[in-house]
Design an enzyme around this catalytic site. Sequence first.
Site, mmCIF file in Angstrom:
data_model
loop_
_atom_site.group_PDB
_atom_site.id
_atom_site.type_symbol
_atom_site.label_atom_id
_atom_site.label_comp_id
_atom_site.label_asym_id
_atom_site.label_seq_id
_atom_site.Cartn_x
_atom_site.Cartn_y
_atom_site.Cartn_z
ATOM 1 N N HIS A 1 0.671 -1.375 0.383
ATOM 2 C CA HIS A 1 -0.328 -0.030 -0.198
ATOM 3 C C HIS A 1 0.785 1.330 0.577
ATOM 4 O O HIS A 1 1.893 0.875 1.060
ATOM 5 C CB HIS A 1 -0.882 0.161 1.602
ATOM 6 C CG HIS A 1 -0.090 -0.387 2.470
ATOM 7 N ND1 HIS A 1 0.064 0.955 3.034
ATOM 8 C CD2 HIS A 1 0.215 -1.656 3.128
ATOM 9 C CE1 HIS A 1 0.803 0.971 4.179
ATOM 10 N NE2 HIS A 1 0.561 -0.506 4.225
ATOM 11 N N ASP B 1 -0.378 4.157 1.133
ATOM 12 C CA ASP B 1 -1.044 5.039 2.396
ATOM 13 C C ASP B 1 0.070 4.833 3.190
ATOM 14 O O ASP B 1 0.470 3.854 3.378
ATOM 15 C CB ASP B 1 -2.014 5.343 2.084
ATOM 16 C CG ASP B 1 -3.010 4.112 2.513
ATOM 17 O OD1 ASP B 1 -2.470 2.989 2.334
ATOM 18 O OD2 ASP B 1 -4.116 3.765 3.581
ATOM 19 N N GLU C 1 -4.887 1.384 2.429
ATOM 20 C CA GLU C 1 -4.785 -0.173 3.698
ATOM 21 C C GLU C 1 -5.240 0.682 4.732
ATOM 22 O O GLU C 1 -5.703 -0.030 5.527
ATOM 23 C CB GLU C 1 -3.737 -0.867 3.206
ATOM 24 C CG GLU C 1 -3.339 -2.189 3.963
ATOM 25 C CD GLU C 1 -2.878 -1.943 5.173
ATOM 26 O OE1 GLU C 1 -3.446 -3.018 6.131
ATOM 27 O OE2 GLU C 1 -2.856 -0.960 5.560
ATOM 28 N N GLU C 2 -4.782 1.781 4.632
ATOM 29 C CA GLU C 2 -4.507 2.522 6.115
ATOM 30 C C GLU C 2 -5.740 2.708 7.046
ATOM 31 O O GLU C 2 -6.378 3.399 7.189
ATOM 32 C CB GLU C 2 -3.782 3.439 6.404
ATOM 33 C CG GLU C 2 -2.595 3.125 6.189
ATOM 34 C CD GLU C 2 -1.849 2.016 7.731
ATOM 35 O OE1 GLU C 2 -2.638 1.550 8.399
ATOM 36 O OE2 GLU C 2 -0.633 1.958 7.102
#
Length: 435
Positions: A75, A77, A141-142
């Site tokens: 990811h 982010d 993803e976060e």
Amino acid sequence: MTVTTEVADICSTLIRIDTTNPGSGERKAAEYVAGLLDEVGIEPTVVESAPQRTNVLARIPGDGTDPDALLIHGHLDVVPADPSEWRLHPFSGEVEDGCVHGRGAVDMKGTLSMTLTAVREWARRGVRPRRDIVLAFVADEEATGEYGAGYVVDNHRDWFAGCTEAISESGGFSWHEGDTRIYPVAVGERGTAWMRLTAKGVAGHGSKPAADNPVVELSRALVRIADHRWPVRVTPAVAALVEGLSRALGTTIDLDRLDEEIERLPQASMLFKGVLRNSANPTMLDAGYKVNVIPGTAQAHVDGRFLPGYRDEFLETIDRLLGPKVTREFVSMGEAVSAPAEGLFDQLRGALLAEDPTGHPVPYVMTGGTDAKAFAQLGIRGYGFAPLLLPPDLNYFGMFHGVDERVPVEGLEFGVRVLDRLLLAETEPSATTEH
């Protein structure tokens, strides 16, 4: 630029691109990644799920040794970081004392930099991996993954044709118990149940006796959840981890007394103490708008996690603890995922041992969740494998979402070598780059 310096340079540059989630999005980082791939002849495809929420996909053909494709996903982010709390600015990407510093160094721009460095070097040398490699650098993803892995799985699933397995974050790092180096390789992760709880009551004046105060009802439910002692449930993967740790440490870890073993093995037990039970932690509260008004509604959020095979038990327990006056709804629900500790796991283990013959790779289960949950919907078995050789005094778990996040440059270089050993054709004479 040599491979040794390239991995640190890519990591540093990625960190300097602020991809805080929530924030302005991942597009600039995605464009940088796409440019690195395109520069060496690996054709990237950039897809946006929403303005500035950007993902990069690419496929590297293999030499046919292995007919199944492997997905490597990560990811773009990162979680927020307050500069006032950090010794070095969290988006400086500064290299100091042998480490690359900044938000995302471990979670997970360092891993992205290892992958990019490895595949760029393959392209420059004209070598091919044993199997097709699909790359997915994704957004979000976060948070829930809605704009990242969830989006590409729903809208671009053809990219993942032939992928049977995947590797990504949170595994393959060195962990020390005394002089013993352990390499936990994730073969599963707990399920995610992020819930919004709601209590409804009777609104009224704060000075009068309350007929039905939802703040009180919700508070009682949250206390019951917080005070609940979840029972130990030893899953097969955790049992395999404990067995591997016993061999590595030359001791016997008693599966029937794991709470006591946590006290005896403070470092090694960090690999299993968070996955012995389901868990539920209240994290957010929202009720009322004026001190002298009893509100009609109160809400809270709870971060719930459940072990593989224990989803139903988790939800039944939560419903009992909530009681009749509090309802729940899912903000995000992701099933627990697992993969066998054989097959690809043996290859992951072998690649680590080739670089560190005295290490001890073991299977383990992650306490949290990753995008592996989304790709599991396509039947792709996910492993946590982001190989890093770390010094004993660096708290790897403390780097995730923590202050002063950093990753050793030597650790990143180690990861590139391990990925070379794992993925390149065994018959290729220069399969492992000299560093």
